[in-house]
Design a protein around this motif. Structure first.
Motif, PDB file in Angstrom:
ATOM      1  N   GLU A 199      -3.601  -7.110   6.579  1.00 31.19           N
ATOM      2  CA  GLU A 199      -2.833  -6.293   5.647  1.00 31.19           C
ATOM      3  C   GLU A 199      -3.261  -6.640   4.229  1.00 31.19           C
ATOM      4  O   GLU A 199      -3.418  -7.819   3.896  1.00 31.19           O
ATOM      5  N   LEU A 200      -3.440  -5.617   3.412  1.00 32.72           N
ATOM      6  CA  LEU A 200      -3.812  -5.788   2.018  1.00 32.72           C
ATOM      7  C   LEU A 200      -2.634  -5.362   1.160  1.00 32.72           C
ATOM      8  O   LEU A 200      -2.036  -4.311   1.404  1.00 32.72           O
ATOM      9  N   ALA A 201      -2.310  -6.167   0.155  1.00 32.42           N
ATOM     10  CA  ALA A 201      -1.167  -5.856  -0.701  1.00 32.42           C
ATOM     11  C   ALA A 201      -1.460  -6.228  -2.147  1.00 32.42           C
ATOM     12  O   ALA A 201      -2.300  -7.088  -2.435  1.00 32.42           O
ATOM     13  N   LYS A 202      -0.741  -5.548  -3.036  1.00 32.79           N
ATOM     14  CA  LYS A 202      -0.713  -5.918  -4.451  1.00 32.79           C
ATOM     15  C   LYS A 202       0.744  -6.189  -4.758  1.00 32.79           C
ATOM     16  O   LYS A 202       1.571  -5.273  -4.730  1.00 32.79           O
ATOM     17  N   GLY A 203       1.075  -7.454  -4.968  1.00 32.81           N
ATOM     18  CA  GLY A 203       2.477  -7.828  -5.132  1.00 32.81           C
ATOM     19  C   GLY A 203       3.216  -7.506  -3.844  1.00 32.81           C
ATOM     20  O   GLY A 203       2.783  -7.892  -2.760  1.00 32.81           O
ATOM     21  N   ASN A 204       4.300  -6.748  -3.953  1.00 32.42           N
ATOM     22  CA  ASN A 204       5.069  -6.346  -2.774  1.00 32.42           C
ATOM     23  C   ASN A 204       4.670  -4.970  -2.249  1.00 32.42           C
ATOM     24  O   ASN A 204       5.320  -4.441  -1.355  1.00 32.42           O
ATOM     25  N   THR A 205       3.613  -4.385  -2.806  1.00 32.29           N
ATOM     26  CA  THR A 205       3.183  -3.054  -2.396  1.00 32.29           C
ATOM     27  C   THR A 205       2.071  -3.162  -1.364  1.00 32.29           C
ATOM     28  O   THR A 205       0.996  -3.692  -1.653  1.00 32.29           O
ATOM     29  N   ASN A 206       2.338  -2.657  -0.167  1.00 26.17           N
ATOM     30  CA  ASN A 206       1.329  -2.655   0.898  1.00 26.17           C
ATOM     31  C   ASN A 206       0.310  -1.570   0.580  1.00 26.17           C
ATOM     32  O   ASN A 206       0.660  -0.414   0.372  1.00 26.17           O
ATOM     33  N   LEU A 207      -0.965  -1.975   0.575  1.00 27.64           N
ATOM     34  CA  LEU A 207      -2.036  -1.034   0.260  1.00 27.64           C
ATOM     35  C   LEU A 207      -2.769  -0.539   1.496  1.00 27.64           C
ATOM     36  O   LEU A 207      -3.650   0.317   1.388  1.00 27.64           O
ATOM     37  N   GLY A 208      -2.455  -1.076   2.657  1.00 24.53           N
ATOM     38  CA  GLY A 208      -3.098  -0.628   3.881  1.00 24.53           C
ATOM     39  C   GLY A 208      -3.340  -1.787   4.835  1.00 24.53           C
ATOM     40  O   GLY A 208      -3.108  -2.948   4.511  1.00 24.53           O
ATOM     41  N   LYS A 209      -3.807  -1.420   6.036  1.00 18.70           N
ATOM     42  CA  LYS A 209      -4.117  -2.441   7.037  1.00 18.70           C
ATOM     43  C   LYS A 209      -5.268  -1.963   7.901  1.00 18.70           C
ATOM     44  O   LYS A 209      -5.577  -0.774   7.948  1.00 18.70           O
ATOM     45  N   ASP A 210      -5.893  -2.918   8.586  1.00 16.46           N
ATOM     46  CA  ASP A 210      -7.003  -2.605   9.469  1.00 16.46           C
ATOM     47  C   ASP A 210      -6.950  -3.545  10.666  1.00 16.46           C
ATOM     48  O   ASP A 210      -6.655  -4.730  10.516  1.00 16.46           O
ATOM     49  N   ASN A 211      -7.221  -2.994  11.837  1.00 12.34           N
ATOM     50  CA  ASN A 211      -7.326  -3.811  13.049  1.00 12.34           C
ATOM     51  C   ASN A 211      -8.750  -4.328  13.138  1.00 12.34           C
ATOM     52  O   ASN A 211      -9.697  -3.550  13.046  1.00 12.34           O
ATOM     53  N   VAL A 212      -8.886  -5.628  13.316  1.00  5.09           N
ATOM     54  CA  VAL A 212     -10.200  -6.266  13.310  1.00  5.09           C
ATOM     55  C   VAL A 212     -10.820  -6.139  14.696  1.00  5.09           C
ATOM     56  O   VAL A 212     -10.311  -6.689  15.665  1.00  5.09           O
ATOM     57  N   ASP A 213     -11.928  -5.394  14.778  1.00  2.00           N
ATOM     58  CA  ASP A 213     -12.610  -5.186  16.056  1.00  2.00           C
ATOM     59  C   ASP A 213     -13.783  -6.137  16.259  1.00  2.00           C
ATOM     60  O   ASP A 213     -14.059  -6.554  17.368  1.00  2.00           O
ATOM     61  N   SER A 214     -14.501  -6.446  15.196  1.00  6.06           N
ATOM     62  CA  SER A 214     -15.699  -7.273  15.356  1.00  6.06           C
ATOM     63  C   SER A 214     -15.821  -8.311  14.239  1.00  6.06           C
ATOM     64  O   SER A 214     -16.900  -8.544  13.728  1.00  6.06           O
ATOM     65  N   ASN A 215     -14.725  -8.898  13.854  1.00  8.49           N
ATOM     66  CA  ASN A 215     -14.608  -9.905  12.801  1.00  8.49           C
ATOM     67  C   ASN A 215     -14.635  -9.325  11.390  1.00  8.49           C
ATOM     68  O   ASN A 215     -14.161  -9.956  10.465  1.00  8.49           O
ATOM     69  N   ASP A 216     -15.210  -8.139  11.191  1.00 13.50           N
ATOM     70  CA  ASP A 216     -15.232  -7.518   9.871  1.00 13.50           C
ATOM     71  C   ASP A 216     -14.084  -6.529   9.753  1.00 13.50           C
ATOM     72  O   ASP A 216     -13.725  -5.867  10.720  1.00 13.50           O
ATOM     73  N   TRP A 217     -13.513  -6.431   8.579  1.00 13.97           N
ATOM     74  CA  TRP A 217     -12.471  -5.444   8.323  1.00 13.97           C
ATOM     75  C   TRP A 217     -12.737  -4.792   6.975  1.00 13.97           C
ATOM     76  O   TRP A 217     -13.449  -5.342   6.134  1.00 13.97           O
ATOM     77  N   GLN A 218     -12.155  -3.606   6.797  1.00 12.14           N
ATOM     78  CA  GLN A 218     -12.231  -2.924   5.500  1.00 12.14           C
ATOM     79  C   GLN A 218     -10.990  -2.080   5.313  1.00 12.14           C
ATOM     80  O   GLN A 218     -10.484  -1.472   6.261  1.00 12.14           O
ATOM     81  N   ILE A 219     -10.516  -2.089   4.091  1.00 10.44           N
ATOM     82  CA  ILE A 219      -9.307  -1.320   3.754  1.00 10.44           C
ATOM     83  C   ILE A 219      -9.540  -0.622   2.421  1.00 10.44           C
ATOM     84  O   ILE A 219      -9.900  -1.264   1.437  1.00 10.44           O
ATOM     85  N   THR A 220      -9.330   0.692   2.413  1.00 10.50           N
ATOM     86  CA  THR A 220      -9.332   1.451   1.168  1.00 10.50           C
ATOM     87  C   THR A 220      -7.866   1.614   0.781  1.00 10.50           C
ATOM     88  O   THR A 220      -7.082   2.162   1.571  1.00 10.50           O
ATOM     89  N   PRO A 221      -7.465   1.117  -0.393  1.00  8.49           N
ATOM     90  CA  PRO A 221      -6.053   1.191  -0.781  1.00  8.49           C
ATOM     91  C   PRO A 221      -5.496   2.608  -0.674  1.00  8.49           C
ATOM     92  O   PRO A 221      -6.164   3.578  -1.040  1.00  8.49           O
ATOM     93  N   ASN A 222      -4.259   2.697  -0.170  1.00  8.11           N
ATOM     94  CA  ASN A 222      -3.617   4.008  -0.019  1.00  8.11           C
ATOM     95  C   ASN A 222      -2.977   4.496  -1.318  1.00  8.11           C
ATOM     96  O   ASN A 222      -2.409   5.575  -1.362  1.00  8.11           O
ATOM     97  N   SER A 223      -3.051   3.678  -2.372  1.00  7.90           N
ATOM     98  CA  SER A 223      -2.624   4.114  -3.701  1.00  7.90           C
ATOM     99  C   SER A 223      -3.571   3.482  -4.726  1.00  7.90           C
ATOM    100  O   SER A 223      -4.122   2.403  -4.488  1.00  7.90           O
ATOM    101  N   ALA A 224      -3.737   4.149  -5.841  1.00  3.97           N
ATOM    102  CA  ALA A 224      -4.701   3.712  -6.850  1.00  3.97           C
ATOM    103  C   ALA A 224      -4.273   2.404  -7.510  1.00  3.97           C
ATOM    104  O   ALA A 224      -3.083   2.176  -7.774  1.00  3.97           O
ATOM    105  N   LEU A 225      -5.277   1.566  -7.770  1.00  7.27           N
ATOM    106  CA  LEU A 225      -5.041   0.348  -8.543  1.00  7.27           C
ATOM    107  C   LEU A 225      -4.943   0.734 -10.012  1.00  7.27           C
ATOM    108  O   LEU A 225      -5.507   1.750 -10.444  1.00  7.27           O
ATOM    109  N   THR A 226      -4.235  -0.048 -10.787  1.00  2.80           N
ATOM    110  CA  THR A 226      -4.067   0.249 -12.207  1.00  2.80           C
ATOM    111  C   THR A 226      -5.271  -0.248 -13.002  1.00  2.80           C
ATOM    112  O   THR A 226      -5.937  -1.198 -12.588  1.00  2.80           O
ATOM    113  N   PRO A 227      -5.561   0.386 -14.130  1.00  2.00           N
ATOM    114  CA  PRO A 227      -6.645  -0.125 -14.974  1.00  2.00           C
ATOM    115  C   PRO A 227      -6.340  -1.571 -15.386  1.00  2.00           C
ATOM    116  O   PRO A 227      -5.189  -1.941 -15.600  1.00  2.00           O
ATOM    117  N   GLY A 228      -7.386  -2.389 -15.442  1.00  2.00           N
ATOM    118  CA  GLY A 228      -7.215  -3.798 -15.770  1.00  2.00           C
ATOM    119  C   GLY A 228      -7.281  -4.650 -14.511  1.00  2.00           C
ATOM    120  O   GLY A 228      -7.803  -4.234 -13.470  1.00  2.00           O
TER     121      GLY A 228
END
Length: 181
Positions: A123-152
């Motif tokens: 699970e990937l999060a920014k503070g208390n906001t969950n940005l997404g999750k991925d099930n690990v199939d072959s040791n590698d994972w990738q998550i594209t946030p489901n909401s935009a990160l803020t500038p900075g």
């Protein structure tokens, strides 16, 4: 969560419930106080240890239950096999922005990659906001946030969760989003 939940029934009514764990190593314990009016019961880890008569270690165990009806008839033992796993998984490693050499990007939804054990969920999060999750199939994972990160600067955390629900320590990644020019 080291909890065992179940339900028993008998046409003559269950008046007593006995249990033991790893039957060759313990005697039957009266667990009737945990029996609800509808026949349901729940044993948490502390109660399982009371039934066993000692601490219960991670690993495979058998909970044996015997019900007694109002006529004193005992049921055949019912064995419930379970595996106790309270060990946290390893913390995800090698966090990075996919296809980037550093952690600065103009993309407000950069794909974050990393490594965790096969079969876990990250699970990937920014503070208390969950940005997404991925099930690990072959040791590698990738998550594209489901909401935009803020500038900075954005402090992200990745946590691995195993099949027993144990959570790892958080791996941290600082992603800097720069506005497009």
């Amino acid at each position: 969560d080291a909890t065992v939940t179940g339900k028993i029934s008998d046409s003559a009514g269950v008046v007593k419930l006995e249990a033991r764990i790893d039957s060759s190593k313990g005697k039957q314990v009266d667990v009737t106080p945990y029996l609800q009016a509808d026949g349901s019961f729940t044993f948490n880890k502390q109660q399982l240890e009371t039934i066993k008569g000692s601490p219960i270690a991670d690993g495979k165990h058998t909970l044996e239950l015997i019900a007694v009806d109002k006529f004193g008839n005992k049921s055949q033992p019912f064995n419930f096999n379970f595996t106790l796993d309270t060990t946290s998984p390893e913390t995800p490693t090698q966090l990075a922005i996919a296809g980037d050499k550093d952690t600065t990007t103009k993309d407000p939804t950069p794909t974050i990659t990393g490594v965790a054990a096969k079969g876990e969920t990250v699970e990937l999060a920014k503070g208390n906001t969950n940005l997404g999750k991925d099930n690990v199939d072959s040791n590698d994972w990738q998550i594209t946030p489901n909401s935009a990160l803020t500038p900075g600067d954005n402090s992200l955390k990745a946590v691995a969760i195993d099949t027993a629900g144990n959570r790892s320590s958080a791996a941290n990644l600082k992603v800097t989003v720069t506005p497009p020019t």
